[in-house]
Design a protein around this motif. Structure first.
Motif: not given
Length: 381
Positions: A240-247
Motif C-alpha cells: 500500500a505504501i509503494a502504491e500510494g507513493i507511486e500515485i
C-alpha cells in the motif's frame, strides 16, 4: 451472494434510473428493492447480465410505485415509454452521483450518509452502525438528504473539492460496527480517481493508502494506541505504501499542488523513513509550510509546530505553538510532548493529564493518562 459486485453496480443502476427521469429519492428506493430481490433470486438463478437485470427490476419497481401514486399521474406519458429489455447502457453516471450526494446544500453528515448509501451501496443499518447512531436516526438523515437533492439534475457541473472532502470525512471515521469505512472510502476514492483526471483525487487516494498502510501497527494487543514513533514498522503494509507513493509522484509531477497532495507528501516521508529517528523532519516542515499556504488551517499550524520541534528542537516547537490558540484540539497534548522533549517532565506530566480530560475519544484519553502516569512515576523516584 457477491456483496462487492452488488455494491459496485449500485451507483450505475441508480444513475440510469435518474437519467431516465426518475427523481432521486424514488430511484434510490427502487434500486434498494432491486438489490433485495437480487439477494433472494441470484443464488439459485444468477443473471447473465447482472447490471441489466438490476436496471430492469429497479425500473419496474419505480413504475409500479409511480402508477400507484395519484400525485404522479401527469408523468404517465413518460412512464409508458419503458425501454425494451436488453443490455444496460454503458454510460457511467457514477461521477454525477458523487456530485449529487456531495451537493453544497447538504450538511457534511448528510452528504457522507447519502454517499455511502447511493454510491457505496451500504444499507441504512450498516451506515447507522458505523456511525454508532440509531437506525431510525440515520434513516431520517438520509431521507432529508434525498428530499433536498430530489430536484437537482445531472446537467449541472459538480464540485470536485466537495466530493473529495466528503470522502475524506468517510475515511477519517475509520472502523466501527460491521463496516470498515476506511476501506470503503479507499474503494470509492479509487473509483473516483479512475473516473476523473484530477491530481487532488489522486492525492487523496495516495493519502488514504499511506495512512491505511500503518493501521495494523497503530494499536497494541491490549487495544491501546501506539504513537507513530513507537510503531513496529515491520507491520506496515509495504504494498500500500509503494502504491500510494507511486500515485502521489504522478500527481505531483503535474505541478497542480493541492492540500491532499501536500498531506500525502508528509505521510510519504513518514512511511519512507526506516526508523523514527531517520525521519526527514526538515522536509516535513517544508511541506507543512506548503500546506499552511494552501489552507491557512490552525490544525495544520499545530502539526507544523510539532514538526518544527522535531526539526529544530523542542524550544523552537514551543515557540511556534505559543502563537496558536490554546483552545485548539490537541494543543495541550502537543505542548506536553514538547515540554517532555525539552527536559521538563513535571510540566509535561501536568499537561498530559490536562490533555487527557480534553481527549476526543476513549483510546486517546487512556494514552494521555498513561503518559502522565509514566512521568509522575519517574518524578517520584
Amino acid at each position: 451472494m457477491d456483496d462487492a459486485l452488488l455494491r459496485s453496480l449500485t451507483p450505475g443502476v441508480l444513475g440510469i434510473l435518474v437519467r431516465r427521469g426518475a427523481d432521486f429519492a424514488a430511484a434510490e428506493d427502487a434500486v434498494q428493492d432491486a438489490l433485495i430481490e437480487a439477494v433472494r433470486v441470484w443464488p439459485t438463478d444468477p443473471p447473465r447480465d447482472p447490471k441489466g437485470w438490476l436496471v430492469t427490476v429497479a425500473w419496474r419497481r419505480f413504475l409500479d410505485t409511480a402508477r400507484a401514486d395519484a400525485a404522479r399521474r401527469r408523468r404517465e406519458d413518460r412512464i409508458d415509454e419503458e425501454p425494451a429489455p436488453g443490455p444496460a447502457p454503458t454510460v457511467d453516471d457514477t461521477l454525477q452521483l458523487y456530485f449529487l450526494c456531495a451537493h453544497p446544500s447538504l450538511t457534511p453528515a448528510s452528504a457522507v450518509a447519502l454517499t455511502l448509501r447511493a454510491v457505496g451501496g451500504l444499507t441504512t443499518r450498516q451506515i447507522a452502525q458505523a456511525y454508532l447512531v440509531p437506525e431510525a436516526t440515520m434513516a431520517q438523515r438520509i431521507s432529508r438528504a434525498k428530499r433536498i437533492v430530489a430536484g437537482v439534475r445531472f446537467d449541472r457541473p459538480g464540485d470536485v473539492a466537495t466530493v473529495l472532502r466528503v470522502l475524506y470525512l468517510v475515511f477519517n471515521e475509520g472502523y466501527s460496527g460491521d463496516v470498515d469505512l476506511a476501506a470503503e472510502a479507499i474503494r470509492l476514492t479509487r473509483q473516483l480517481a479512475a473516473a476523473i483526471d484530477h491530481p487532488e483525487a489522486a492525492g487523496l487516494l495516495a493519502l488514504m493508502l499511506l495512512h491505511h498502510a500503518r493501521r495494523a501497527a497503530r494499536t497494541a494487543p491490549d487495544g491501546s494506541l501506539v504513537p507513530l514513533a513507537g510503531q513496529d514498522r515491520g507491520r506496515w503494509d509495504t504494498a500500500a505504501i509503494a502504491e500510494g507513493i507511486e500515485i502521489l509522484q504522478a500527481a505531483l509531477a503535474r505541478d497542480r499542488l493541492g492540500e491532499f497532495q501536500a498531506q500525502a507528501a508528509i505521510a510519504a516521508l513518514h512511511a519512507d523513513a526506516p526508523t523514527a529517528e531517520e525521519t526527514d523532519w526538515v522536509q516535513i516542515v517544508e511541506w507543512y509550510d506548503e500546506l499552511t499556504r494552501l489552507t491557512d488551517s490552525p490544525v495544520v499550524r499545530l502539526n507544523r509546530a510539532v514538526a518544527v520541534g522535531e526539526a529544530d528542537g523542542p524550544r523552537a516547537g514551543l515557540a511556534a505553538l505559543a502563537t496558536l490558540d490554546a483552545s485548539l484540539p490537541r494543543h495541550t497534548a502537543a505542548a506536553a510532548y514538547l515540554h517532555e522533549r525539552d527536559g521538563d517532565p513535571a510540566t509535561a506530566a501536568r499537561l498530559y493529564a490536562e490533555a487527557a480530560h480534553k481527549a476526543p475519544n476513549l483510546a486517546e484519553r487512556d494514552h494521555l493518562t498513561r503518559q502522565a502516569a509514566r512521568l509522575n512515576t519517574h518524578l517520584r523516584r
